[in-house]
Design a protein around this motif. Structure first.
Motif, PDB file in Angstrom:
ATOM      1  N   ILE A  78     -36.454  -5.022 -10.939  1.00 21.87           N
ATOM      2  CA  ILE A  78     -37.738  -4.342 -11.706  1.00 21.87           C
ATOM      3  C   ILE A  78     -37.353  -2.905 -12.125  1.00 21.87           C
ATOM      4  O   ILE A  78     -36.348  -2.352 -11.782  1.00 21.87           O
ATOM      5  N   GLU A  79     -38.003  -2.512 -13.301  1.00 20.78           N
ATOM      6  CA  GLU A  79     -37.701  -1.313 -13.754  1.00 20.78           C
ATOM      7  C   GLU A  79     -38.068  -0.089 -12.560  1.00 20.78           C
ATOM      8  O   GLU A  79     -39.112  -0.176 -12.187  1.00 20.78           O
ATOM      9  N   VAL A  82     -35.036   2.660  -2.357  1.00 23.80           N
ATOM     10  CA  VAL A  82     -35.634   1.369  -2.833  1.00 23.80           C
ATOM     11  C   VAL A  82     -34.470   0.684  -3.681  1.00 23.80           C
ATOM     12  O   VAL A  82     -34.003   1.148  -4.817  1.00 23.80           O
ATOM     13  N   ASP A  83     -34.170  -0.661  -3.350  1.00 22.49           N
ATOM     14  CA  ASP A  83     -33.305  -1.475  -4.054  1.00 22.49           C
ATOM     15  C   ASP A  83     -34.311  -2.253  -5.159  1.00 22.49           C
ATOM     16  O   ASP A  83     -34.841  -3.198  -4.547  1.00 22.49           O
ATOM     17  N   PHE A  84     -34.581  -1.841  -6.103  1.00 21.66           N
ATOM     18  CA  PHE A  84     -35.277  -2.360  -7.166  1.00 21.66           C
ATOM     19  C   PHE A  84     -35.043  -3.812  -7.705  1.00 21.66           C
ATOM     20  O   PHE A  84     -35.538  -4.662  -8.114  1.00 21.66           O
ATOM     21  N   ARG A  85     -33.566  -4.215  -7.237  1.00 19.52           N
ATOM     22  CA  ARG A  85     -33.094  -5.575  -7.505  1.00 19.52           C
ATOM     23  C   ARG A  85     -33.810  -6.525  -6.287  1.00 19.52           C
ATOM     24  O   ARG A  85     -33.790  -7.793  -6.731  1.00 19.52           O
ATOM     25  N   ASN A 107     -45.104  -5.465   6.892  1.00 13.59           N
ATOM     26  CA  ASN A 107     -43.994  -4.905   6.187  1.00 13.59           C
ATOM     27  C   ASN A 107     -43.529  -5.713   4.976  1.00 13.59           C
ATOM     28  O   ASN A 107     -43.207  -6.737   4.726  1.00 13.59           O
ATOM     29  N   SER A 108     -43.495  -4.650   3.837  1.00 17.12           N
ATOM     30  CA  SER A 108     -43.339  -5.238   2.554  1.00 17.12           C
ATOM     31  C   SER A 108     -41.960  -5.571   2.157  1.00 17.12           C
ATOM     32  O   SER A 108     -41.573  -6.590   1.293  1.00 17.12           O
ATOM     33  N   ASP A 109     -40.973  -5.004   2.996  1.00 13.09           N
ATOM     34  CA  ASP A 109     -39.562  -5.519   3.037  1.00 13.09           C
ATOM     35  C   ASP A 109     -39.462  -6.815   3.589  1.00 13.09           C
ATOM     36  O   ASP A 109     -38.588  -7.583   2.758  1.00 13.09           O
TER      37      ASP A 109
END
Length: 221
Positions: A86-87, A112-115, A194-196
């Motif tokens: 994501i962008e 944050v790894d946006f992939r 935990n969103s991760d």
């Protein structure tokens, strides 16, 4: 030439189906059962890519003919160049998404790894607030609401997995015709604290997008 086309939740689904087939190959001796699982897992993966080109479908089908743990891992590794992200977001963008919160505490975006995320989520323990940012129809949407920890595991409405959950309650901006000025309606769901963990588990964005639509009240956003 193939370009990146596999979103995070789609990769999670592939990973899940590959794991299912691998386990079947390792534990089941009946070739008919194994073949049935090969067909079933391949079908579920292809259904997650309704607009895939023929070349993309060829790539997605490859795992169904594999047998060993090493082959399955090599296949998953081979998908890495085709994963999208994501962008990336910046702190100023997050603050614009939540203009009413003057002292917004944002996560460290450099970590944050946006992939590897479908949505960006974080909590503010001091205020018992939970924040979600999701890219929908080409633009980011921010949702914030109160979260009430349950201190136990439950099924998250986003990823449909057993994780430690909290009750997330957000006030919808949608109002029925002729509603009074003080009308409000809260929408609550149990979701991962935990969103991760949630981003690693989520395989479908239907519930997430419905929640975003219901809270924002903008079905054309």
């Amino acid at each position: 030439m193939l370009v990146p086309f596999i979103r995070n939740h789609q990769f999670n689904l592939i990973n899940k189906q590959v794991g299912h087939l691998q386990n079947t190959c390792n534990t089941v001796s009946d070739p008919k059962v194994v073949e049935s699982v090969r067909i079933g897992t391949q079908t579920k993966v292809l259904e997650a890519f309704p607009e895939a080109s023929e070349l993309q479908q060829q790539l997605l089908r490859r795992f169904a003919a594999l047998n060993s743990r090493g082959e399955f891992q090599q296949y998953l590794d081979s998908l890495e160049p085709f994963r999208t992200e994501i962008e990336p977001l910046e702190e100023k963008q997050l603050k614009k998404l939540f203009p009413k919160i003057k002292k917004l505490k944002v996560p460290d975006l450099t970590t944050v790894d946006f992939r590897n995320i479908t949505y960006l989520g974080w909590t503010d323990i001091a205020s018992n607030r939970l924040f979600i940012v999701y890219r929908l129809n080409g633009q980011y949407v921010g949702i914030e609401g109160r979260y009430t920890p349950t201190n136990k595991k439950g099924v998250c409405f986003l990823c449909n997995r057993q994780e430690e959950v909290a009750l997330f309650s957000a006030i919808t901006k949608a109002k029925p015709p002729k509603a009074s000025p003080d009308y409000y309606k809260a929408i609550g769901n149990y979701m991962c604290v935990n969103s991760d963990a949630c981003n690693k588990n989520i395989t479908d964005v239907a519930m997430l997008e419905k929640f975003v639509y219901d809270v924002t009240g903008n079905y054309e956003a």
